[in-house]
Design a protein around this motif. Structure first.
Motif, PDB file in Angstrom:
ATOM      1  N   TRP A 320      -2.257   2.007  20.841  1.00 48.00           N
ATOM      2  CA  TRP A 320      -1.545   0.767  20.548  1.00 48.00           C
ATOM      3  C   TRP A 320      -2.467  -0.183  19.804  1.00 48.00           C
ATOM      4  CZ3 TRP A 320       3.482   0.475  20.774  1.00 48.00           C
ATOM      5  CH2 TRP A 320       4.198   1.216  21.705  1.00 48.00           C
ATOM      6  N   GLN A 321      -1.908  -0.878  18.804  1.00 47.32           N
ATOM      7  CA  GLN A 321      -2.660  -1.870  18.036  1.00 47.32           C
ATOM      8  C   GLN A 321      -1.694  -2.951  17.568  1.00 47.32           C
ATOM      9  OE1 GLN A 321      -3.664   1.050  14.754  1.00 47.32           O
ATOM     10  NE2 GLN A 321      -2.928  -0.623  13.471  1.00 47.32           N
ATOM     11  N   PRO A 322      -2.208  -4.153  17.249  1.00 43.32           N
ATOM     12  CA  PRO A 322      -1.306  -5.198  16.734  1.00 43.32           C
ATOM     13  C   PRO A 322      -0.625  -4.743  15.449  1.00 43.32           C
ATOM     14  CG  PRO A 322      -3.424  -6.136  17.373  1.00 43.32           C
ATOM     15  CD  PRO A 322      -3.593  -4.640  17.418  1.00 43.32           C
ATOM     16  N   LEU A 323       0.598  -5.204  15.256  1.00 41.64           N
ATOM     17  CA  LEU A 323       1.335  -4.890  14.034  1.00 41.64           C
ATOM     18  C   LEU A 323       0.518  -5.326  12.819  1.00 41.64           C
ATOM     19  CD1 LEU A 323       4.154  -3.995  12.806  1.00 41.64           C
ATOM     20  CD2 LEU A 323       4.717  -6.442  12.827  1.00 41.64           C
ATOM     21  N   PRO A 324       0.279  -4.436  11.852  1.00 40.64           N
ATOM     22  CA  PRO A 324      -0.514  -4.830  10.679  1.00 40.64           C
ATOM     23  C   PRO A 324       0.277  -5.734   9.742  1.00 40.64           C
ATOM     24  CG  PRO A 324       0.252  -2.571  10.455  1.00 40.64           C
ATOM     25  CD  PRO A 324       0.648  -3.020  11.830  1.00 40.64           C
ATOM     26  N   SER A 325      -0.437  -6.458   8.910  1.00 45.05           N
ATOM     27  CA  SER A 325       0.194  -7.320   7.904  1.00 45.05           C
ATOM     28  C   SER A 325       0.727  -6.458   6.767  1.00 45.05           C
ATOM     29  CB  SER A 325      -0.829  -8.327   7.374  1.00 45.05           C
ATOM     30  OG  SER A 325      -0.270  -9.100   6.328  1.00 45.05           O
ATOM     31  N   VAL A 326       2.010  -6.634   6.448  1.00 43.52           N
ATOM     32  CA  VAL A 326       2.653  -5.886   5.373  1.00 43.52           C
ATOM     33  C   VAL A 326       3.522  -6.849   4.577  1.00 43.52           C
ATOM     34  CG1 VAL A 326       4.162  -3.963   4.763  1.00 43.52           C
ATOM     35  CG2 VAL A 326       2.690  -3.784   6.771  1.00 43.52           C
ATOM     36  N   THR A 327       3.272  -6.960   3.285  1.00 43.45           N
ATOM     37  CA  THR A 327       4.056  -7.870   2.443  1.00 43.45           C
ATOM     38  C   THR A 327       4.733  -7.158   1.275  1.00 43.45           C
ATOM     39  OG1 THR A 327       2.057  -8.415   1.181  1.00 43.45           O
ATOM     40  CG2 THR A 327       2.626  -9.867   3.020  1.00 43.45           C
ATOM     41  N   LYS A 328       4.614  -5.834   1.222  1.00 38.64           N
ATOM     42  CA  LYS A 328       5.313  -5.074   0.181  1.00 38.64           C
ATOM     43  C   LYS A 328       5.540  -3.651   0.670  1.00 38.64           C
ATOM     44  CE  LYS A 328       1.045  -3.783  -2.263  1.00 38.64           C
ATOM     45  NZ  LYS A 328       0.322  -3.823  -3.548  1.00 38.64           N
ATOM     46  N   ASN A 329       6.548  -3.005   0.094  1.00 43.22           N
ATOM     47  CA  ASN A 329       6.837  -1.611   0.404  1.00 43.22           C
ATOM     48  C   ASN A 329       6.093  -0.695  -0.554  1.00 43.22           C
ATOM     49  OD1 ASN A 329       8.705  -1.921   2.605  1.00 43.22           O
ATOM     50  ND2 ASN A 329      10.202  -2.691   1.126  1.00 43.22           N
ATOM     51  N   GLY A 330       5.900   0.525  -0.135  1.00 45.95           N
ATOM     52  CA  GLY A 330       5.224   1.487  -0.989  1.00 45.95           C
ATOM     53  C   GLY A 330       4.851   2.715  -0.194  1.00 45.95           C
ATOM     54  N   PRO A 331       4.422   3.761  -0.872  1.00 40.45           N
ATOM     55  CA  PRO A 331       4.078   5.007  -0.169  1.00 40.45           C
ATOM     56  C   PRO A 331       2.898   4.868   0.784  1.00 40.45           C
ATOM     57  CG  PRO A 331       3.418   5.112  -2.496  1.00 40.45           C
ATOM     58  CD  PRO A 331       4.260   3.881  -2.338  1.00 40.45           C
ATOM     59  N   ASP A 332       2.064   3.856   0.557  1.00 41.40           N
ATOM     60  CA  ASP A 332       0.892   3.671   1.424  1.00 41.40           C
ATOM     61  C   ASP A 332       1.130   2.642   2.529  1.00 41.40           C
ATOM     62  OD1 ASP A 332      -0.528   5.466  -0.162  1.00 41.40           O
ATOM     63  OD2 ASP A 332      -1.198   3.881  -1.525  1.00 41.40           O
ATOM     64  N   SER A 333       2.353   2.162   2.672  1.00 45.23           N
ATOM     65  CA  SER A 333       2.631   1.160   3.701  1.00 45.23           C
ATOM     66  C   SER A 333       2.384   1.731   5.090  1.00 45.23           C
ATOM     67  CB  SER A 333       4.089   0.696   3.607  1.00 45.23           C
ATOM     68  OG  SER A 333       4.434  -0.101   4.740  1.00 45.23           O
ATOM     69  N   PRO A 334       1.645   1.012   5.943  1.00 41.69           N
ATOM     70  CA  PRO A 334       1.408   1.520   7.311  1.00 41.69           C
ATOM     71  C   PRO A 334       2.685   1.648   8.126  1.00 41.69           C
ATOM     72  CG  PRO A 334       0.628  -0.742   7.071  1.00 41.69           C
ATOM     73  CD  PRO A 334       0.968  -0.268   5.701  1.00 41.69           C
ATOM     74  N   LEU A 335       3.756   0.954   7.733  1.00 37.12           N
ATOM     75  CA  LEU A 335       5.001   1.048   8.492  1.00 37.12           C
ATOM     76  C   LEU A 335       5.631   2.430   8.380  1.00 37.12           C
ATOM     77  CD1 LEU A 335       6.700  -2.426   7.887  1.00 37.12           C
ATOM     78  CD2 LEU A 335       5.074  -1.719   9.647  1.00 37.12           C
ATOM     79  N   LYS A 336       5.275   3.192   7.348  1.00 32.31           N
ATOM     80  CA  LYS A 336       5.784   4.549   7.213  1.00 32.31           C
ATOM     81  C   LYS A 336       5.163   5.480   8.256  1.00 32.31           C
ATOM     82  CE  LYS A 336       7.196   4.523   2.375  1.00 32.31           C
ATOM     83  NZ  LYS A 336       8.596   4.853   2.710  1.00 32.31           N
ATOM     84  N   ARG A 337       4.076   5.018   8.899  1.00 32.39           N
ATOM     85  CA  ARG A 337       3.398   5.852   9.905  1.00 32.39           C
ATOM     86  C   ARG A 337       3.624   5.359  11.328  1.00 32.39           C
ATOM     87  NH1 ARG A 337      -2.081   5.663   9.481  1.00 32.39           N
ATOM     88  NH2 ARG A 337      -2.147   3.784   8.209  1.00 32.39           N
TER      89      ARG A 337
END
Length: 441
Positions: A320-337
């Motif tokens: 578990w880790q804090p939600l990372p900062s994400v301000t754009k979509n893309g293939p390298d977005s951590p939200l895809k993992r």
């Protein structure tokens, strides 16, 4: 070292053992005068009073139809809470909610209209849209000039001179809700000592949308909550980005058809409907609030009372880790993992002082009771606020006697301008009327 769940469970159990019933104490009470120029005030259990913003304008009509999910809220209660706007439900008519809103002067709030809103001099993410935000389902009271209190409605609003809401601690507050971010993934609520699967994932999320209002919130924080949404910010203040958790029923409404095809929505279907349908606790009513930002001074008080809501993730099944900062979509977005998501709830951290027994509310024109003036350094109380509207302590030193001045002819006073063209002249230095004080003050 104990695992995180057991540490939080022990802390919460300690709180519940010491707490008194919710009806006997409060976190805070907010009074919002419906008169431009007056101050919105927050009353804390220790008697402290805080002025948190000046009313700039008041609604002259309600808004119908309100946002779609308002139909699942309870009339007379808070229908939505957020970092950019708060919506209050007056009634449900023809399947849609009739609402008014509370908005700061600096915000972006697509679901509200200035003509149907109380506008307060503040900034999104702070004050009523931060530390002093109500939860969805919080009852709202309309106060008339006699001091009579009625549930908020279209009729009671016509006679109201102020609105009031009180946020109470909840002994049944969950520790967290966990989501397995995959098709058929479990949605599990964790309370101290027990867990329950309440829903399943029917549409995982893998990206962000640029939701208005997310620029007023921080990373991994609740941007908004209403009967059909938990909106989570992934962007730092000043930037936009976030994703939303929706109940399946709301996702099937005409305005949310796109949710099934876009990456920024996590849709859940009920397994235990009493916990996961629109407007049901714990996700879509009752608990979640934006909480204070780092720049919000009230956060120093808030963080001593309840835990600030936050969001954690597991990437590819890791820790578990804090939600990372994400301000754009893309293939390298951590939200895809993201394989797991956890929403941490704002359960009380310390037992609070019980509220005093209710006292009769003085009527308009009644003589104020003689209240003792606070000594230097003491916390001002609601009673002291009547005698000292700027909440400054009264010096104990007695002033030196002055010679009696010679009588001078009194000049004709100039009328003070009214912020309301049809209303009476307003004196910002006048004491707060007694009928604006919360019950029991």
């Amino acid at each position: 070292m104990l695992p995180w769940f057991f540490r939080r469970a022990i802390l919460c159990l300690a709180v519940l053992c010491c707490a008194v019933p919710a009806s006997a104490q409060s976190l805070f009470t907010v009074v919002i005068p419906l008169e431009p120029g007056r101050q919105v005030r927050v009353y804390l259990p220790d008697g402290t009073v805080r002025q948190v913003g000046e009313v700039r304008s008041v609604p002259y009509r309600s808004l119908w139809p309100g946002f779609d999910a308002s139909k699942w809220a309870r009339p007379g209660c808070v229908a939505a809470t957020g970092a950019n706007a708060i919506h209050l439900l007056l009634a449900v008519e023809r399947g849609r909610g009739r609402i008014i809103s509370l908005i700061p002067t600096f915000t972006i709030a697509p679901a509200s209209r200035p003509a149907s809103a109380v506008v307060v001099d503040s900034v999104g993410g702070q004050s009523l849209w931060g530390a002093w935000a109500p939860t969805v389902g919080t009852p709202v009271t309309a106060i008339d000039k006699s001091g009579a209190r009625q549930p908020l409605s279209e009729e009671s609003l016509k006679q109201a001179v102020a609105l009031e809401y009180t946020v109470h601690p909840r002994a049944d507050c969950p520790l967290s809700v966990e989501f397995e971010n995959r098709l058929e993934g479990a949605v599990t609520v964790h309370w101290p000592g027990r867990s329950l699967q309440v829903a399943k994932v029917v549409h995982p999320f893998s990206g962000i949308g640029f939701f208005e209002g997310s620029q007023f919130q921080g990373v991994g924080r609740i941007r908004a909550n209403h009967p059909g949404v938990v909106c989570i910010s992934t962007a730092p203040p000043g930037e936009r980005g976030g994703f939303q958790i929706l109940p399946e029923r709301h996702a099937k409404s005409p305005e949310m058809k796109a949710a099934w095809y876009e990456p920024e929505w996590l849709i859940i279907a009920p397994v235990a409907p009493e916990y996961s349908e629109p407007g049901r606790e714990p996700l879509f009513s009752g608990f979640l609030v934006p909480g204070p930002q780092e720049r919000d001074e009230a956060g120093q008080i808030f963080d001593r009372i309840v835990r600030t809501p936050s969001v954690d993730v597991r990437l590819e099944g890791g820790e578990w880790q804090p939600l990372p900062s994400v301000t754009k979509n893309g293939p390298d977005s951590p939200l895809k993992r993201v394989t797991h998501l956890r929403v941490n709830f704002p359960f009380p951290l310390v037992p609070l002082t019980p509220d005093p027994s209710p006292t009769p509310v003085p009527t308009l024109g009644a003589k104020p009771s003689s209240a003792a003036k606070p000594s230097p350094g003491a916390h001002p109380s609601p009673g002291a606020a009547k005698a000292s509207p700027d909440l400054k302590p009264t010096p104990s030193a007695q002033p030196k006697p002055q010679p009696t001045p010679k009588p001078q002819p009194k000049p004709t006073p100039r009328p003070k301008p009214s912020p309301h063209p049809e209303g009476p002249a307003y004196d910002p230095g006048a004491p707060e009327p007694e009928y604006l004080l919360p019950e029991g003050a």
